[in-house]
Design a protein around this motif. Structure first.
Motif, PDB file in Angstrom:
ATOM      1  N   ALA A  21       0.819  -1.219   0.000  1.00  0.00           N
ATOM      2  CA  ALA A  21       0.000   0.000   0.000  1.00  0.00           C
ATOM      3  C   ALA A  21       0.848   1.262   0.000  1.00  0.00           C
ATOM      4  CB  ALA A  21      -0.914  -0.010   1.223  1.00  0.00           C
ATOM      5  N   LEU A  22       2.172   1.093   0.096  1.00  0.00           N
ATOM      6  CA  LEU A  22       3.004   2.276   0.285  1.00  0.00           C
ATOM      7  C   LEU A  22       2.932   3.314  -0.841  1.00  0.00           C
ATOM      8  CD1 LEU A  22       5.839   1.832   2.586  1.00  0.00           C
ATOM      9  CD2 LEU A  22       6.016   3.711   0.968  1.00  0.00           C
ATOM     10  N   PRO A  23       3.085   2.919  -2.122  1.00  0.00           N
ATOM     11  CA  PRO A  23       3.045   3.936  -3.176  1.00  0.00           C
ATOM     12  C   PRO A  23       1.737   4.734  -3.232  1.00  0.00           C
ATOM     13  CG  PRO A  23       4.035   1.940  -4.006  1.00  0.00           C
ATOM     14  CD  PRO A  23       3.485   1.614  -2.653  1.00  0.00           C
ATOM     15  N   PRO A  24       0.561   4.076  -3.250  1.00  0.00           N
ATOM     16  CA  PRO A  24      -0.663   4.889  -3.249  1.00  0.00           C
ATOM     17  C   PRO A  24      -0.762   5.783  -2.020  1.00  0.00           C
ATOM     18  CG  PRO A  24      -1.174   2.519  -3.223  1.00  0.00           C
ATOM     19  CD  PRO A  24       0.271   2.633  -3.383  1.00  0.00           C
ATOM     20  N   ALA A  25      -0.317   5.260  -0.862  1.00  0.00           N
ATOM     21  CA  ALA A  25      -0.352   6.080   0.356  1.00  0.00           C
ATOM     22  C   ALA A  25       0.552   7.294   0.212  1.00  0.00           C
ATOM     23  CB  ALA A  25       0.067   5.233   1.553  1.00  0.00           C
ATOM     24  N   ALA A  26       1.744   7.083  -0.359  1.00  0.00           N
ATOM     25  CA  ALA A  26       2.677   8.194  -0.525  1.00  0.00           C
ATOM     26  C   ALA A  26       2.098   9.271  -1.440  1.00  0.00           C
ATOM     27  CB  ALA A  26       4.008   7.675  -1.092  1.00  0.00           C
ATOM     28  N   PHE A  27       1.431   8.831  -2.520  1.00  0.00           N
ATOM     29  CA  PHE A  27       0.805   9.804  -3.432  1.00  0.00           C
ATOM     30  C   PHE A  27      -0.320  10.541  -2.716  1.00  0.00           C
ATOM     31  CE2 PHE A  27       2.543   7.182  -7.026  1.00  0.00           C
ATOM     32  CZ  PHE A  27       3.328   8.195  -7.547  1.00  0.00           C
ATOM     33  N   ALA A  28      -1.114   9.795  -1.949  1.00  0.00           N
ATOM     34  CA  ALA A  28      -2.250  10.393  -1.250  1.00  0.00           C
ATOM     35  C   ALA A  28      -1.772  11.428  -0.239  1.00  0.00           C
ATOM     36  CB  ALA A  28      -3.070   9.305  -0.561  1.00  0.00           C
ATOM     37  N   LEU A  29      -0.616  11.148   0.374  1.00  0.00           N
ATOM     38  CA  LEU A  29      -0.078  12.083   1.363  1.00  0.00           C
ATOM     39  C   LEU A  29       0.654  13.247   0.711  1.00  0.00           C
ATOM     40  CD1 LEU A  29       1.383   9.518   3.955  1.00  0.00           C
ATOM     41  CD2 LEU A  29      -0.533  11.077   4.349  1.00  0.00           C
ATOM     42  N   GLY A  30       0.815  13.160  -0.620  1.00  0.00           N
ATOM     43  CA  GLY A  30       1.564  14.203  -1.312  1.00  0.00           C
ATOM     44  C   GLY A  30       3.056  14.140  -0.999  1.00  0.00           C
ATOM     45  N   GLU A  31       3.567  12.952  -0.641  1.00  0.00           N
ATOM     46  CA  GLU A  31       4.993  12.782  -0.330  1.00  0.00           C
ATOM     47  C   GLU A  31       5.594  11.689  -1.211  1.00  0.00           C
ATOM     48  OE1 GLU A  31       6.474  14.647   1.969  1.00  0.00           O
ATOM     49  OE2 GLU A  31       5.126  15.023   3.650  1.00  0.00           O
ATOM     50  N   PRO A  32       5.615  11.885  -2.527  1.00  0.00           N
ATOM     51  CA  PRO A  32       6.064  10.790  -3.407  1.00  0.00           C
ATOM     52  C   PRO A  32       7.518  10.369  -3.173  1.00  0.00           C
ATOM     53  CG  PRO A  32       5.742  12.823  -4.638  1.00  0.00           C
ATOM     54  CD  PRO A  32       5.212  13.073  -3.274  1.00  0.00           C
ATOM     55  N   PHE A  33       8.324  11.227  -2.493  1.00  0.00           N
ATOM     56  CA  PHE A  33       9.722  10.813  -2.248  1.00  0.00           C
ATOM     57  C   PHE A  33       9.778   9.598  -1.338  1.00  0.00           C
ATOM     58  CE2 PHE A  33      11.287  11.555   2.049  1.00  0.00           C
ATOM     59  CZ  PHE A  33      10.197  12.218   2.615  1.00  0.00           C
ATOM     60  N   LEU A  34       8.699   9.366  -0.583  1.00  0.00           N
ATOM     61  CA  LEU A  34       8.652   8.191   0.291  1.00  0.00           C
ATOM     62  C   LEU A  34       8.825   6.902  -0.514  1.00  0.00           C
ATOM     63  CD1 LEU A  34       5.812   8.938   2.881  1.00  0.00           C
ATOM     64  CD2 LEU A  34       8.270   8.698   3.299  1.00  0.00           C
ATOM     65  N   ILE A  35       8.392   6.946  -1.774  1.00  0.00           N
ATOM     66  CA  ILE A  35       8.519   5.740  -2.603  1.00  0.00           C
ATOM     67  C   ILE A  35       9.989   5.390  -2.798  1.00  0.00           C
ATOM     68  CG2 ILE A  35       8.065   4.747  -4.880  1.00  0.00           C
ATOM     69  CD1 ILE A  35       5.558   6.472  -4.989  1.00  0.00           C
ATOM     70  N   SER A  36      10.834   6.390  -2.970  1.00  0.00           N
ATOM     71  CA  SER A  36      12.249   6.079  -3.183  1.00  0.00           C
ATOM     72  C   SER A  36      12.880   5.586  -1.871  1.00  0.00           C
ATOM     73  CB  SER A  36      12.987   7.271  -3.780  1.00  0.00           C
ATOM     74  OG  SER A  36      13.434   8.137  -2.778  1.00  0.00           O
ATOM     75  N   VAL A  37      12.422   6.101  -0.743  1.00  0.00           N
ATOM     76  CA  VAL A  37      12.885   5.572   0.547  1.00  0.00           C
ATOM     77  C   VAL A  37      12.480   4.104   0.676  1.00  0.00           C
ATOM     78  CG1 VAL A  37      12.734   5.738   3.056  1.00  0.00           C
ATOM     79  CG2 VAL A  37      12.745   7.827   1.665  1.00  0.00           C
ATOM     80  N   ALA A  38      11.223   3.838   0.338  1.00  0.00           N
ATOM     81  CA  ALA A  38      10.718   2.465   0.446  1.00  0.00           C
ATOM     82  C   ALA A  38      11.471   1.533  -0.499  1.00  0.00           C
ATOM     83  CB  ALA A  38       9.230   2.439   0.144  1.00  0.00           C
TER      84      ALA A  38
END
Lengths: 331, 248
Positions: A21-38
């Motif tokens: 669920a991480l990528p959709p959550a990151a987009f929803a939070l407006g923090e797409p950089f979280l995807i690269s951390v993940a």
């Protein structure tokens, strides 16, 4: 032979859902950089998982695991470099201009790392204990200095990649796509490894950790099993290296610096040695801590130290062992 | 019972100036229980270690079942049917009793490059393991981790492992060490029926055990075999009395 503990299944399923669920959550939070951390977490987990096979199950404390990552990354880097420049790859028979295709780069990265593991393992495994740690470290450092002194591939500065590896029909340049590819590979490796550690091969490997002399006295030539495990671990770490090159779009000798080997080891200890899933928990904890603490201070290791001591003293099976509870026993 | 299964000739091993084996020569008849006794430091355990391949002799030959095995590594000798137990019990502590023995069955079956099938669920490993555990009175303990077994049970488990490899010959290094009298008697009850099926070289401190079980005895003093013969001869021998038995 008892029924599988439920708590472990809950923990694993929760972890899986969070990762999915991480990528959709990151987009929803407006923090797409979280995807690269993940993505970094998932790739590091793959590396730590490969170390767990030999350390957690085979009792081989490799302190040169970053070498395999570096080889995997450099294979991708070198092939991509010659592809872009349209130059010949030196020292290879025939005339080949490299490749940008993942289906060429990644298997070759795996093969090269496996070959390096096979050759160095054959020598390292003649030793054990502290000597094994030192010899694996020595090989990794040799490789590090080799690439530092290789100007054709950037020496200290390494190689910048123009783009991620090409997969027909899959656009890896999109971070979320690349994340799911990495996650798929990690899950596949977890599934295969959890079969392997309980197979006949796995029982021999675990026997090596518990009492290698006994195995030999029963008539099992332990050396070849340890070498096979070491080679397999190297191969998977090489794959993690190929993914790392794609993640950062950069390949440099710092990838195989001894401190990187140390980081992988710390991740595994944090997460729980000999649990497989602990590699994921450890990588996530380590990199999340790094992410949070580096925003507060550049001396973030100062805080990691006490946490590590705490885990080692009070949670012998690491964070994962603590999550699933003492009942879980060995997998 | 005429052709020896094990022939040791001229076995020599020095630690500095101390002789652990000093041109040691003896033979063990097939199917017999052969006692190896001697005072402390006579070189009994070192002899076992050289026969199993864990210790390399300075000189001498070892023939086992008609083949010179002097240059063979430990695992090859074991796989050929020359198995040993240790004076200090040697097990896989985290594995259950059944897993310990199943690993021994696995060793007998050949290579273990099989990566996917869960070993604990393979009937051809688990069933023979349980059968051996049953024979040694450990059936109830099959799923208990080896580290949680009692001392006597651990020693029986080690013997179960070794027997599960279907050995031709056993090198037993003080199988009753640290055992109570009852446990010790039970161990004798396990060993006696093996006579005629499995050859046993028995290192033992407990003279009652040796003289009750052995068909032949070799007495070791300072790495030398001073006599090899039937128990009655050994008991009557003057040199043995002087060197070792003394007040027996």
């Amino acid at each position: 032979m008892s029924a599988p503990p439920r708590r472990k299944q809950v923990v694993n399923l929760t972890g899986l859902l969070v990762l999915l669920a991480l990528p959709p959550a990151a987009f929803a939070l407006g923090e797409p950089f979280l995807i690269s951390v993940a993505t970094r977490i998932v790739i590091a987990a793959l590396a730590a998982l490969s170390l767990d096979l030999i350390l957690g199950f085979g009792g081989m404390v490799s302190f040169g695991h970053a070498a395999f990552l570096g080889i995997g990354a450099y294979v991708v880097g070198i092939l991509a470099h010659h592809d872009v420049e349209s130059t010949l790859i030196p020292f290879l028979p025939g005339a080949w201009h490299g490749s940008a295709a993942a289906l060429v780069q990644w298997p070759l990265a795996v093969l090269a790392a496996a070959l390096f593991a096979l050759l160095t393992g054959a020598l390292c495994l003649r030793t054990s204990g502290v000597y094994f740690i030192m010899v694996t470290l020595a090989f990794a450092q040799m490789l590090y200095h080799f690439f530092v002194s290789l100007p054709a591939y950037g020496g200290h500065d390494g190689i910048n990649l123009w783009q991620r590896s090409m997969v027909p029909g899959v656009d890896l340049s999109k971070d979320w796509v690349f994340y799911y590819v990495c996650l798929f590979i990690l899950l596949a490796a977890l599934a295969v490894f959890s079969r392997i550690v309980n197979s006949r091969f796995g029982m021999v490997l675990q026997g090596c950790k518990q009492n290698e002399a006994r195995l030999a006295a029963l008539g099992i030539a332990t050396g070849r099993y340890k070498l096979a495990a070491y080679t397999l671990a190297g191969a998977i770490a090489g794959l993690a290296g190929a993914l790392t090159a794609n993640q950062t779009e950069f390949v440099g000798p710092s990838l195989m610096h001894w401190s990187r080997s140390g980081e992988i080891l710390v991740m595994l200890i944090l997460g729980g040695i000999g649990t497989l899933y602990g590699a994921v928990a450890g990588a996530a904890t380590f990199l999340a801590l790094e992410e949070i603490l580096t925003s507060l201070t550049e001396h973030w290791m100062l805080f990691l130290g006490p946490i590590l001591v705490f885990v080692v003293l009070f949670a012998r099976r690491g964070i994962y062992g603590w999550l699933v509870g003492p009942e879980s026993g060995d997998d | 019972m005429t052709e020896p299964i094990l022939e040791v000739s001229g076995l020599t091993k020095f630690f500095g100036a101390v002789a652990a084996s000093d041109v040691l020569t003896f033979a063990v008849e097939r199917g017999s229980i052969h006692g190896l006794i001697g005072p402390n430091g006579a070189g009994k355990s070192t002899t076992i270690a050289q026969l199993s391949g864990e210790l390399r002799p300075d000189a001498g030959r070892i023939r086992f079942a008609g083949t010179d095995i002097s240059a063979w590594p430990v695992h090859r000798r074991a796989h050929a049917g020359l198995q040993r137990s240790y004076q200090i019990t040697s097990l896989f502590p985290d594995f259950t009793a059944a897993e310990n023995v199943a690993l021994a069955v696995q060793a007998r079956q050949g290579h273990s490059f099989r990566f996917l099938a869960p070993a604990r669920e393979i009937p051809s490993l688990r069933e023979p393991a349980l059968a051996v555990l049953g024979r040694l009175g450990l059936a109830a303990k099959a799923d208990v981790p080896a580290s949680r077994l009692g001392h006597g049970e651990q020693r029986q488990l080690e013997l179960a492992m070794v027997l599960a490899t279907r050995p031709k010959m056993l090198l037993l290094d003080e199988p009753t060490a640290g055992m109570s009298r009852t446990e010790s008697r039970r161990m004798m009850g396990i060993l006696r029926p093996l006579k005629g099926k499995v050859t046993i070289l028995l290192v033992e401190h407990d003279m009652d055990v040796v003289f009750a079980l052995a068909d032949a005895i070799t007495v070791l003093v300072k790495g030398k075999a001073i006599i090899t013969g039937p128990p009655a001869d050994v008991r009557a021998n003057e040199n043995v009395r002087r060197a070792y038995l003394g007040n027996y």
